[in-house]
Every structure is written in structure tokens, then in C-alpha cells.
Design a protein around this motif. Structure first.
Motif, PDB file in Angstrom:
ATOM      1  N   ILE A  51       0.841  -1.192   0.000  1.00 20.12           N
ATOM      2  CA  ILE A  51       0.000   0.000   0.000  1.00 20.12           C
ATOM      3  C   ILE A  51       0.879   1.245   0.000  1.00 20.12           C
ATOM      4  CG2 ILE A  51      -1.749   1.322   1.259  1.00 20.12           C
ATOM      5  CD1 ILE A  51      -2.834  -1.312   2.350  1.00 20.12           C
ATOM      6  N   VAL A  52       0.631   2.132  -0.963  1.00 21.43           N
ATOM      7  CA  VAL A  52       1.291   3.433  -0.949  1.00 21.43           C
ATOM      8  C   VAL A  52       0.208   4.453  -0.685  1.00 21.43           C
ATOM      9  CG1 VAL A  52       2.679   5.076  -2.254  1.00 21.43           C
ATOM     10  CG2 VAL A  52       2.918   2.631  -2.695  1.00 21.43           C
ATOM     11  N   LEU A  53       0.355   5.227   0.376  1.00 24.38           N
ATOM     12  CA  LEU A  53      -0.700   6.206   0.648  1.00 24.38           C
ATOM     13  C   LEU A  53      -0.111   7.584   0.838  1.00 24.38           C
ATOM     14  CD1 LEU A  53      -1.026   7.011   3.952  1.00 24.38           C
ATOM     15  CD2 LEU A  53      -1.811   4.659   4.026  1.00 24.38           C
ATOM     16  N   ILE A  54      -0.850   8.567   0.371  1.00 28.47           N
ATOM     17  CA  ILE A  54      -0.451   9.942   0.643  1.00 28.47           C
ATOM     18  C   ILE A  54      -1.511  10.550   1.552  1.00 28.47           C
ATOM     19  CG2 ILE A  54       0.791  10.258  -1.518  1.00 28.47           C
ATOM     20  CD1 ILE A  54      -1.631  11.976  -2.392  1.00 28.47           C
ATOM     21  N   THR A  55      -1.075  11.433   2.405  1.00 29.13           N
ATOM     22  CA  THR A  55      -2.011  12.009   3.369  1.00 29.13           C
ATOM     23  C   THR A  55      -1.450  13.307   3.936  1.00 29.13           C
ATOM     24  OG1 THR A  55      -3.234  11.557   5.413  1.00 29.13           O
ATOM     25  CG2 THR A  55      -0.991  10.718   5.295  1.00 29.13           C
ATOM     26  N   HIS A  56      -2.330  14.101   4.540  1.00 34.25           N
ATOM     27  CA  HIS A  56      -1.838  15.220   5.328  1.00 34.25           C
ATOM     28  C   HIS A  56      -2.201  15.014   6.798  1.00 34.25           C
ATOM     29  CE1 HIS A  56      -5.849  16.750   3.848  1.00 34.25           C
ATOM     30  NE2 HIS A  56      -5.997  16.720   5.156  1.00 34.25           N
ATOM     31  N   GLU A  57      -2.627  13.777   7.095  1.00 35.73           N
ATOM     32  CA  GLU A  57      -3.007  13.494   8.482  1.00 35.73           C
ATOM     33  C   GLU A  57      -1.917  12.671   9.165  1.00 35.73           C
ATOM     34  OE1 GLU A  57      -7.759  12.899   8.275  1.00 35.73           O
ATOM     35  OE2 GLU A  57      -6.590  11.613   6.958  1.00 35.73           O
TER      36      GLU A  57
END
Lengths: 259, 222
Positions: free
Chosen positions: A194-200
Motif C-alpha cells: 500500500i502506498v498512501l499519501i495524506t496530510h493526516e
């Protein structure tokens, strides 16, 4: 395994050049949950969209399992995309289809026989716990349920990699938690990278084994998530952690417990 | 009221419906692919060909700038070539279709463009090709809006048939002018107007109901 080397991308806007990505180098191991965190406009969306070529980089190379993504022709690209699932902040479900048909959509694109589609869709709906909503339309679902459909749809083709483009950013904290649990579960059960981008920051803290911090198009810090939190070096990560702890301290004073 | 009123109106109505249906079918066959091409060839879309888009857009604009009554006159040689004659109800279908097709194409283009880019992107990320995106994403997602647009188009075609009536094509418009105006037959004039109003109302009601039916299915709450 995903290998990104020297990836750069510049947008030409009427107001001048905007550097979205600058010399990105990253390698992501198979079975990892890799988080990329940054403030708005840091280039994280562009980066993840380069992985399935929704965005074309200017220079640099991306290989997935040794396959050079940027040299693929249209047909092979579409074939590769079927093995890279993607989920979105705005879910992007089709309003014209029921939950069942949304999840079966990628299989339908592949001309899989109806009977097999039915079996596969029921299997995944069971995994995301939405079997009772199979005949509902997306507009009748809550945000969390919509994202579960999005995840189910992304898993229909049995992908090796799942890209998450701010998948929890439009959800409340409780729903975010349940979606993250689901992603964790998928990662363990199906061994999907899983590759995830977030600002959290919470998302990173909660499920990412490794993390990269992106600032103005550059990766400024990367490594095991735990190490980064103990000893943040970049301004962005320090700010993130500071904001979070400030919130917590304020809470203490308001409650009177901190005095 | 004269004895021939009912007969006149019925013949006129029959001719109007015939012209409307034939024009609708021909201009839809021409306009639908044109609308799709216009919607997907623009910058940043799934089959981006700016030159194609600009060229077709210009052609559409040119045809749409010519008033229908002048279009009928200009196209007389073309109509003769296809139909063998430029007179009568059937022959008029040629200039009417030429006038209506670009209009329908624009309506269809606008409906299709409203589809959320995110949905198209999601389909791309699943490895859908352009044809699949058009047939499985863009058209089904735009369907209620397409139906409303096409209803609007069909009603405009009725307006066009009335104009064609002035040049001898037959239909309610023709009877209104020839009998109602030129022979002072007020009963025919009123009758044709009432029939056209009923026709327009009926089509609008049908289109609205169909769009509502689809929307209710998709957006109902349990």
C-alpha cells in the motif's frame, strides 16, 4: 517492489513554472505500507499519480517489479494498471451503478464472465463488510461505506499494489479509523503493498511502516515511521508534530488536568 | 367553424410529427457522435485532439449561425441531390437535419462534459480504454442530463418544422400560415397553435418523467 529514481515534474502554468516534483528517489518494498506526508501543494498527489501514469513525469524512472512504467505503450499500460488499484478522497464511484456493479466494474472492463464476476464481487463485499448494501446506489451510502466500495472496487482485479490518494481525508475520525483498520487487514491478509499519501499525521502513525516527508516537491526525510517520530529532522515533520502536541496541550489546560 | 377543420389539423399534425421524428432520428445519428467527439477531444480530456476539436467547433458554429429559413434556401441544390426534389414534407427533412444536428451535438457535448473528471480518472486507473470510458462511464453517468437536453432539442425541432412550413413543407406551421393567416381562417390558426402547445407539453412531460425515473432510482433514500 517499486523503485522511483530521479523523478521530476514541472507544470507550465500561465503564471510561470511550478516545480511539482524535484529529483525524487524512493524505493518501496513488497508488502510495505508506505506513507507520504506533506502539506497541501507539496506534490504528494502528483507523485502518487505518476505511479500509474495518471500523470506523466518529465524525467526520471519508475519501475514496478522490474517493469519500467514510463516506457509502456497504451495497451501494456492498461494491463499494468489493472494490477495497481487506486482509491480516492472523493471516492469516484459511478452513480449509475449499484454497489455490486461498481465493484464488478473493473472485471467487466476485462470481459470476465458474469458468473465469475458474481463470485469475486461477493467475496470482496464480504471482506469489506458491505454484503447487505450490494443493491444500494452510492448516493444512499455514508462516506465510510462509499470508501469501502472504493476499496472493494480497487481490489476486484487482485492487484499487487494499492494506491491511496488521501482516502481518509474526507472522513470523520471514527470512520477514518475503521478504513485504516480495513487497509491494515488487506495488507496482512492479501499481502498487498500500500502506498498512501495524506496530510493526516494520525494516518501515518497508525498504519505506515515506512514514511517519506515531502516538501515543495522534494523528499526531505524518509525512513521507518517510528524513527521519524522520535527524531524528526525536517521542518514539515516538526511542524506536523508540533501542531498535534499543541492541540493536545490545549486540551489539558481546558480540562484543568494539566495544572 | 368549418367541416374541414378537423381534417386539416389532423393532416397537419401528422406531417409535423413525421418531420419531427425523421429530423430527430437523422440529426441524432449525426449529432450524437459529433457531441461525443467534441466532449472528449478538448484539452485535458481522454482523447485530446485540439485541432479536431477546434475545426469541428468552428463548423458547428458556422452552421448554427445561419437562420433555418436561409439554410433551407441555401441547401436546395443539396436537398435535390439527395432526395431528387427540394419540395414537400420529406425533402425538408434534409435541411432540418442539417440545422438540428449541430444544435443536438452542442447539447450532447455539454451534458457529457458535466461528468465528474474524478470518475473518468478512476476508470483510467482501472485500465479502461477510451471506448469503454465513453460507453460505460461518460454516457451512463450523463444519462439524466442527456435526456433533458434531448427533450429540449426535440422541442426546438418542432419550432424548426414550423419555420419549414413557411416554405411549403407542410405540417402545422404550413397550415397556420396558408389557412390561418392568408385565408383568414382563425379557427385553423388557433387549432394549430393549440396542437403545437399540446405536442410540446407532451414531449416535455415525457422527457422529464424519464429523467426523473432514472434519478429516483439512482438517488432514492431508504
Amino acid at each position: 517492489m517499486i523503485d522511483i529514481s530521479n523523478l521530476s515534474k514541472v507544470y507550465h502554468t500561465p503564471y510561470g513554472k511550478v516545480t511539482a516534483l524535484k529529483d525524487i528517489n524512493l524505493s518501496i518494498e513488497k508488502g510495505d505500507i508506505y506513507g507520504i506526508i506533506g502539506f497541501s501543494g507539496a506534490g504528494k498527489s502528483t507523485l502518487i499519480r505518476c505511479l500509474n501514469r495518471l500523470e506523466e513525469p518529465d524525467t526520471g524512472k519508475i519501475t514496478i517489479e522490474g517493469l519500467d512504467i514510463n516506457s509502456l505503450d497504451k495497451k501494456s499500460l492498461n494491463k499494468t494498471r489493472k494490477k495497481v488499484g487506486m482509491i480516492f478522497q472523493q471516492f469516484n464511484l459511478l452513480d449509475s451503478r449499484t454497489v455490486f456493479d461498481n465493484v464488478g466494474f473493473p472485471l467487466e472492463l476485462d470481459k470476465v464472465p458474469k458468473k465469475e464476476i458474481k463470485e469475486r464481487v461477493e467475496e470482496i463485499l464480504d471482506l469489506v463488510e458491505l454484503t447487505d448494501k450490494r443493491n444500494a446506489y452510492p448516493s444512499q451510502l455514508s462516506g465510510g461505506q462509499k470508501q469501502r466500495v472504493g476499496i472493494a472496487r480497487a481490489l476486484a482485479n487482485k492487484p499487487d499494489i494499492l494506491l491511496s490518494d488521501e482516502a481518509t481525508s474526507a472522513l470523520d475520525p471514527l470512520t477514518t479509523y475503521s478504513i485504516l483498520e480495513l487497509l491494515k487487514d488487506i495488507n496482512e491478509k492479501l499481502n498487498i503493498t500500500i502506498v498512501l499519501i495524506t496530510h493526516e499525521l494520525d494516518v501515518i502513525k497508525y498504519i505506515c511502516k515506512n514514511t517519506a516527508v515531502i516538501e515543495q516537491g522534494e523528499i526531505i526525510e524518509k525512513g521507518a515511521t517510528n524513527d521519524l517520530f522520535i527524531n524528526p529532522k525536517s521542518v514539515t515533520l516538526k511542524k506536523f508534530i508540533e501542531i498535534l502536541s499543541n492541540f493536545q496541550e490545549n486540551g489539558c489546560y481546558q480540562g484543568g488536568d494539566g495544572i | 367553424m368549418s367541416d374541414d377543420l378537423i381534417e386539416l389539423l389532423l393532416v397537419g399534425l401528422g406531417q409535423t410529427i413525421y418531420m419531427m421524428a425523421a429530423t430527430a432520428i437523422v440529426s441524432f445519428i449525426l449529432g450524437f457522435p459529433l457531441g461525443i467527439i467534441m466532449a472528449i477531444t478538448d484539452k485535458g480530456n481522454i482523447w485530446s485532439h485540439i485541432k479536431v476539436n477546434k475545426t469541428l467547433g468552428t463548423i458547428i458554429n458556422i452552421i448554427r449561425s445561419v437562420p433555418e429559413i436561409i439554410l433551407i434556401v441555401i441547401l436546395i441544390p443539396f436537398t435535390r441531390l439527395i432526395m431528387g426534389t427540394s419540395l414537400g414534407t420529406t425533402a425538408t427533412i434534409v435541411p432540418l437535419s442539417v440545422g438540428a444536428a449541430p444544435y443536438l451535438a452542442r447539447i450532447i457535448e455539454n451534458s457529457l462534459r458535466e461528468v465528474d473528471k474524478g470518475k473518468i480518472e478512476a476508470a483510467l486507473s482501472m485500465g479502461a480504454n477510451q471506448f469503454q470510458i465513453v460507453t460505460k462511464v461518460i454516457i451512463p453517468e450523463a444519462l439524466p442530463s442527456l435526456i433533458r437536453g434531448l427533450t429540449l432539442g426535440l422541442i426546438s425541432i418542432i419550432g424548426l418544422t414550423a419555420i419549414a412550413g413557411a416554405t411549403g413543407a407542410g405540417g402545422l406551421g404550413s397550415y397556420a400560415i396558408r389557412f390561418g393567416y392568408q385565408r383568414y381562417r382563425t379557427d385553423v390558426l388557433i387549432g394549430t397553435v393549440v396542437l403545437i402547445i399540446l405536442l410540446v407539453q407532451g414531449i416535455q412531460y415525457f422527457g422529464d418523467s424519464l429523467a426523473k425515473y432514472i434519478n429516483r432510482k439512482r438517488y432514492k433514500y431508504e
